[in-house]
Write an enzyme that holds these catalytic residues in place. Structure first.
Site, PDB file in Angstrom:
ATOM      1  N   GLY A 256      36.771 -36.601  30.560  1.00 22.77           N
ATOM      2  CA  GLY A 256      35.699 -37.117  31.396  1.00 22.77           C
ATOM      3  C   GLY A 256      35.035 -36.004  32.156  1.00 22.77           C
ATOM      4  O   GLY A 256      33.806 -35.941  32.271  1.00 22.77           O
ATOM      5  N   ALA A 257      35.853 -35.078  32.674  1.00 27.66           N
ATOM      6  CA  ALA A 257      35.333 -33.955  33.456  1.00 27.66           C
ATOM      7  C   ALA A 257      36.473 -32.972  33.680  1.00 27.66           C
ATOM      8  O   ALA A 257      37.632 -33.265  33.405  1.00 27.66           O
ATOM      9  CB  ALA A 257      34.760 -34.428  34.788  1.00 27.66           C
ATOM     10  N   MET A 258      36.133 -31.783  34.200  1.00 25.40           N
ATOM     11  CA  MET A 258      37.124 -30.756  34.521  1.00 25.40           C
ATOM     12  C   MET A 258      36.767 -30.125  35.849  1.00 25.40           C
ATOM     13  O   MET A 258      35.623 -29.734  36.094  1.00 25.40           O
ATOM     14  CB  MET A 258      37.164 -29.686  33.422  1.00 25.40           C
ATOM     15  CG  MET A 258      38.136 -28.557  33.695  1.00 25.40           C
ATOM     16  SD  MET A 258      39.847 -29.147  33.796  1.00 25.40           S
ATOM     17  CE  MET A 258      40.635 -27.758  34.624  1.00 25.40           C
ATOM     18  N   GLU A 259      37.781 -29.974  36.696  1.00 20.55           N
ATOM     19  CA  GLU A 259      37.601 -29.633  38.098  1.00 20.55           C
ATOM     20  C   GLU A 259      37.490 -28.142  38.371  1.00 20.55           C
ATOM     21  O   GLU A 259      38.013 -27.657  39.388  1.00 20.55           O
ATOM     22  CB  GLU A 259      38.764 -30.206  38.908  1.00 20.55           C
ATOM     23  CG  GLU A 259      40.153 -29.647  38.588  1.00 20.55           C
ATOM     24  CD  GLU A 259      40.910 -30.394  37.516  1.00 20.55           C
ATOM     25  OE1 GLU A 259      42.149 -30.251  37.458  1.00 20.55           O
ATOM     26  OE2 GLU A 259      40.287 -31.125  36.739  1.00 20.55           O
ATOM     27  N   ASN A 260      36.783 -27.389  37.556  1.00 25.06           N
ATOM     28  CA  ASN A 260      36.633 -25.963  37.831  1.00 25.06           C
ATOM     29  C   ASN A 260      36.039 -25.758  39.221  1.00 25.06           C
ATOM     30  O   ASN A 260      34.961 -26.285  39.513  1.00 25.06           O
ATOM     31  CB  ASN A 260      35.704 -25.331  36.791  1.00 25.06           C
ATOM     32  CG  ASN A 260      36.018 -25.753  35.374  1.00 25.06           C
ATOM     33  OD1 ASN A 260      37.123 -25.559  34.897  1.00 25.06           O
ATOM     34  ND2 ASN A 260      35.039 -26.359  34.715  1.00 25.06           N
ATOM     35  N   HIS A 290      36.363 -38.090  41.831  1.00 29.69           N
ATOM     36  CA  HIS A 290      37.640 -37.618  41.281  1.00 29.69           C
ATOM     37  C   HIS A 290      37.669 -36.092  41.211  1.00 29.69           C
ATOM     38  O   HIS A 290      38.612 -35.442  41.698  1.00 29.69           O
ATOM     39  CB  HIS A 290      37.831 -38.225  39.892  1.00 29.69           C
ATOM     40  CG  HIS A 290      39.090 -37.817  39.187  1.00 29.69           C
ATOM     41  ND1 HIS A 290      40.127 -38.675  38.957  1.00 29.69           N
ATOM     42  CD2 HIS A 290      39.475 -36.627  38.648  1.00 29.69           C
ATOM     43  CE1 HIS A 290      41.097 -38.049  38.316  1.00 29.69           C
ATOM     44  NE2 HIS A 290      40.723 -36.791  38.109  1.00 29.69           N
ATOM     45  N   GLU A 291      36.634 -35.509  40.598  1.00 26.97           N
ATOM     46  CA  GLU A 291      36.626 -34.047  40.446  1.00 26.97           C
ATOM     47  C   GLU A 291      36.516 -33.358  41.796  1.00 26.97           C
ATOM     48  O   GLU A 291      37.107 -32.285  42.002  1.00 26.97           O
ATOM     49  CB  GLU A 291      35.492 -33.622  39.521  1.00 26.97           C
ATOM     50  CG  GLU A 291      35.553 -34.233  38.132  1.00 26.97           C
ATOM     51  CD  GLU A 291      36.921 -34.103  37.483  1.00 26.97           C
ATOM     52  OE1 GLU A 291      37.534 -33.019  37.578  1.00 26.97           O
ATOM     53  OE2 GLU A 291      37.382 -35.086  36.877  1.00 26.97           O
ATOM     54  N   HIS A 294      39.802 -32.929  43.527  1.00 31.31           N
ATOM     55  CA  HIS A 294      40.555 -31.801  42.987  1.00 31.31           C
ATOM     56  C   HIS A 294      40.221 -30.483  43.690  1.00 31.31           C
ATOM     57  O   HIS A 294      41.021 -29.544  43.626  1.00 31.31           O
ATOM     58  CB  HIS A 294      40.246 -31.626  41.498  1.00 31.31           C
ATOM     59  CG  HIS A 294      41.049 -32.493  40.584  1.00 31.31           C
ATOM     60  ND1 HIS A 294      42.421 -32.573  40.643  1.00 31.31           N
ATOM     61  CD2 HIS A 294      40.667 -33.301  39.552  1.00 31.31           C
ATOM     62  CE1 HIS A 294      42.854 -33.396  39.693  1.00 31.31           C
ATOM     63  NE2 HIS A 294      41.804 -33.851  39.024  1.00 31.31           N
ATOM     64  N   GLU A 313      46.467 -35.223  39.043  1.00 30.33           N
ATOM     65  CA  GLU A 313      45.660 -36.313  38.509  1.00 30.33           C
ATOM     66  C   GLU A 313      45.900 -37.630  39.235  1.00 30.33           C
ATOM     67  O   GLU A 313      44.968 -38.402  39.447  1.00 30.33           O
ATOM     68  CB  GLU A 313      45.916 -36.472  37.010  1.00 30.33           C
ATOM     69  CG  GLU A 313      45.524 -35.255  36.196  1.00 30.33           C
ATOM     70  CD  GLU A 313      44.079 -34.825  36.424  1.00 30.33           C
ATOM     71  OE1 GLU A 313      43.245 -35.647  36.862  1.00 30.33           O
ATOM     72  OE2 GLU A 313      43.776 -33.644  36.184  1.00 30.33           O
TER      73      GLU A 313
END
Length: 846
Positions: A256-260, A290-291, A294, A313
């Site tokens: 869905g996404a990535m928390e870089n 959500h991201e 993080h 998560e």
């Protein structure tokens, strides 16, 4: 290369500390490869010792350690041995890397709408070394300086703020300490919208072909982003620590996404190119929240090792729904959590693949991915929700603040987090942790009611742990008594006992519906008593509180999933009540769940055509109830388009004729109708190609692949099979998923059923090639998509078991097969139990 062992990571972390990374990437070397030059400064606690760094390169030009050359030919298994270390060391690696097409590493995608190329970095879980040389483990954090050379028409961004220093030359600001799996670079002719909030520069980026849609949707995205920032600043008491905040909506993204940190990447399906529903807006808002969660929990404080990945998560999952419900206009977020996320998690937790939320052994990095599922997300979030109720929300948040403050820019473990909550609450969490985090399975909740002449004499809440469990877990929940849509009582219960008397109900007239977990606060299967079960239809239709409707649906879905309730009754209840459902996310998720898991799967074969028709009829009745231009009409129309067998209607809707106003002109809706035509054999390949010619977008390309694979023709199946499993075809992960999604569609409904049955057996012989072709991260989802779910036969279950036992298949593939087999086994139980019976009402079976 084998995955990094935990013991190796511990030994390396004990030996060295990384001071800094300097990374220079040359993205202007063509479409296949890019240049990567990395300089790493690090200290060593034992001079003259040896260690290794990780490097996945096409070719290596040079390796220099402390001015001494290392022969590139000595690199083995993607590891560079570093010997005779000094107290302070510098290693420099110049290499050529390959762009990837599986959503990992430095992924390069081409937009068919305009032929433009886009690049983004995905360093999770162990893909970082295919971008730059590194000590690839989460607890060796360091600051990064990054420079990028790119085609002059591209823009470049990453974790640090980017500055263009010359045409095609970019320098990124030095970052705070990062784990390697957070490092990203995004580059290409992206369109951008910018803003600022509370001193934080904000950017939203998307493919140029979606620029118009982004401009139309920017206000909603920025609004949710700003509301989330304000909420987290108040809640955590720590300001956002990563400077600017970019959100890149990128093509062909695996997750869905990535928390870089500072540069979140999200799948670009979240930029809606046509008509969309409130549910889709809510899902996007939840992903944004959500991201962002993080940025504190996961990025500022990172797990020590991958066995605590669940905490990242679970926390973000919990915080996202809390934030979306409390701080945005999507106040129904907890209803969405219950029907979408918890249903997913319950399926895993009831299956043989169940595992504890925490404490799962992760001897190597790759093994952590096999437990990266609905338990890590939904059950973990539910556990945190229970923890907040157990210790009190003020103490819970105080513990979160202490944890973040004590471990900022460092690494921590589950024990560190729980210790902080214990410190602030004054409660021991040892027993709670064992019951909620270190045990697996779903408890059953039911009420044991004794009554006389319509009056309750005694009522007990009975908690039954899963088979094999050493005991139940403590629950904080509410129990409701309802008659004719009027709530008569609501009782809060905190219990860790197998049976708890409820004196508040004694002496009360027996309500038609007694509903444990009425607010969906805990994690459990609700088993309704016979009187309550008889009242489900009427009370569900009349209930005003969406949480009550959610709780009832959760009981019905759980009952069908465990073989206690006839799945045909679930379909009947859906058809009777769904058209009037007013909460978009509850209605949308139910339509997806019932259509996916019931006809031709849980529902016996002889009744599946009628079940499919009932879904189409429910969609038509919804269309009759709502404004045809409203998003609610779009939901009804999508269900009709996906389930109808009306050839005239499907042909008209595919051609954008006589559609409900909400779907008029929507190309994506047209593909739903066309895909249904394809799986029923109502169109040919030429019709699909003509539709693709009218839609040159990435979504049009993928939809055409799916539709062609769905055609019930031997030529189409031969082509699709060769594309998926043949060596000569290089597909992106999205192309493979689209073809897999279409391949077995319509099984049981079309003339190709016999042909597809033979392919169902062949599927299990092709699994070894899947990770090689689509990458480790995508392979699990691919197998779940490509599996012949509609072939509900013992022979398929047996073949799946054999493939699970075959160690030639990777852990991710075997895990996907365990999940898929569990669905087959549940369907077999339902077929045996309910095929010979006629549905009367949703009664439980023995």
């Amino acid at each position: 290369m084998g995955s990094l062992l935990r013991t190796e990571a511990q030994a390396r972390a004990d030996l060295i500390a990384v001071t800094s990374y300097d990374v220079a990437l040359d993205l202007d070397q063509g479409e296949e490869t890019f240049g990567s030059e990395t300089t790493i400064s690090f200290s060593c606690r034992e001079p003259e010792a040896s260690t290794f760094l990780d490097l996945d390169a096409v070719s290596i030009t040079s390796i220099t350690l402390n001015d001494n050359e290392i022969d590139p030919a000595s690199v083995a298994d993607q590891r560079v041995t570093l010997s005779n270390l000094r107290a302070e060391n510098t290693v420099r690696i110049v290499a050529t890397m390959r762009y990837r097409h599986d959503g990992e590493g430095l992924h390069r995608a081409v937009d068919p709408a305009d032929g433009k190329h886009y690049v983004y970095g995905m360093s999770f879980l162990d893909a970082g070394p295919s971008i730059f040389a590194c000590f690839d483990q989460p607890d060796l954090k360091a600051p990064y300086d990054v420079r990028v050379r790119a085609p002059q028409e591209w823009i470049v961004a990453g974790n640090g703020a980017a500055e263009q220093t010359a045409p095609g030359e970019w320098t990124l600001a030095t970052t705070p300490p990062l784990s390697t799996y957070f490092v990203t670079i995004c580059a290409g002719p992206y369109a951008v919208e910018t803003d600022e909030h509370d001193g934080i520069p904000l950017g939203i980026y998307v493919r140029a072909s979606l620029a118009e849609q982004l401009h139309e949707q920017r206000d909603d995205i920025f609004e949710v982003t700003k509301q989330s920032f304000d909420y987290y600043h108040r809640l955590f008491g720590i300001r956002y620590p990563w400077g600017k905040y970019d959100q890149f909506f990128v093509p062909e993204f695996n997750a869905g996404a990535m928390e870089n940190p500072g540069c979140v990447t999200l799948r670009d399906q979240y930029i809606f190119r046509g008509a969309h529903t409130r549910t889709e807006l809510l899902t996007r808002a939840n992903t944004i929240a959500h991201e962002m969660a993080h940025m504190w929990f996961g990025d500022l404080v990172t797990m020590q090792w991958w066995d605590d990945l669940w905490l990242n998560e679970s926390f973000a999952e919990y915080m996202a729904h809390r934030t979306t419900a409390d701080a945005t206009r999507y106040t129904e977020a907890w209803v969405d959590f219950g029907i979408s996320r918890k249903t997913w998690g319950y399926g895993v937790d009831r299956s043989p693949a169940t595992h504890p939320v925490a404490g799962a052994d992760a001897p190597d990095a790759g093994s952590a991915l096999t437990n990266f599922d609905g338990i890590s997300y939904a059950k973990g979030a539910s556990a945190l929700r229970q923890l907040s109720a157990f210790v009190g929300d003020d103490a819970f948040i105080a513990g979160v603040r202490k944890h973040l403050s004590d471990n900022s820019f460092g690494n921590a473990t589950m024990s560190d987090f729980l210790g902080a909550v214990e410190h602030e609450s004054g409660k021991s969490l040892a027993a709670w942790t064992k019951a909620w985090l270190l045990s697996s399975g779903v408890d059953d909740l039911r009420l044991d009611v004794h009554e006389r002449d319509g009056v309750i004499e005694r009522a007990d809440l009975v908690v039954t742990p899963p088979v094999g469990a050493s005991g139940g877990r403590p629950h904080v929940l509410e129990i409701g008594a309802i008659s004719d849509a009027r709530e008569l009582q609501r009782i809060r219960v905190e219990t860790d006992a197998a049976s708890t008397e409820l004196p508040e109900l004694a002496g009360s007239p027996r309500a038609k519906l007694l509903l444990p977990n009425i607010s969906d606060l805990t994690w459990a299967t609700t088993i309704l008593d016979p009187t309550s079960l008889e009242a489900v239809d009427t009370e569900l239709a009349a209930a005003q509180d969406p949480l009550v409707r959610l709780a009832l649906w959760s009981a019905l879905l759980g009952g069908a999933d465990t073989g206690q309730i006839d799945p045909r009754m679930v379909v009947r209840t859906f058809a009777a009540t769904w058209p009037a459902e007013t909460v978009a996310s509850l209605g949308d998720a139910l339509a997806r769940l019932i259509d996916t898991y019931y006809p031709y799967r849980l529902v016996p074969q002889r009744d599946s055509a009628a079940a499919k028709a009932a879904l189409a009829e429910a969609g038509q009745r919804r269309l009759a109830l709502v404004d045809p231009a409203a998003p609610a009409a779009l939901t009804g129309a999508r269900l009709v388009a996906a389930t109808s067998s009306d050839a005239v209607l499907l042909s008209a809707w595919a051609a954008d004729v006589d559609r409900p106003a909400a779907a008029a002109g929507d190309k994506d809706f047209g593909w739903i109708a066309l895909a249904r035509q394809a799986e029923l054999g109502l169109i040919d390949r030429e019709t699909i190609e003509q539709a693709a010619g009218r839609d040159d977008s990435l979504n049009g390309h993928l939809s055409a692949l799916q539709a062609r694979a769905a055609l019930p023709l031997e030529e189409s199946k031969t082509w699709a099979w060769s594309q998926l499993y043949g060596d000569e075809h290089q597909l992106s992960n999205y192309e493979g998923m689209a073809i897999a999604q279409g391949f077995f569609a319509g099984y049981g409904e079309n003339d190709a059923t016999a042909l597809l049955r033979a392919y169902a057996d062949r599927f299990f012989t092709e699994l070894a090639c899947v990770p090689k072709k689509f990458g480790d991260m995508s392979s699990e989802q691919f197998v779940l998509t490509a599996y012949p779910h509609g072939v509900v036969e013992q022979g398929i279950a047996d073949a799946a078991r054999s493939a699970i036992d075959d160690r030639a298949n990777t852990a991710g593939v075997r895990r996907a097969l365990v999940d898929a087999l569990d669905r087959t086994d549940r369907a077999l139980v339902a077929h045996r139990r309910f095929t010979t019976e006629s549905p009367k009402h949703p009664t439980t079976e023995g």
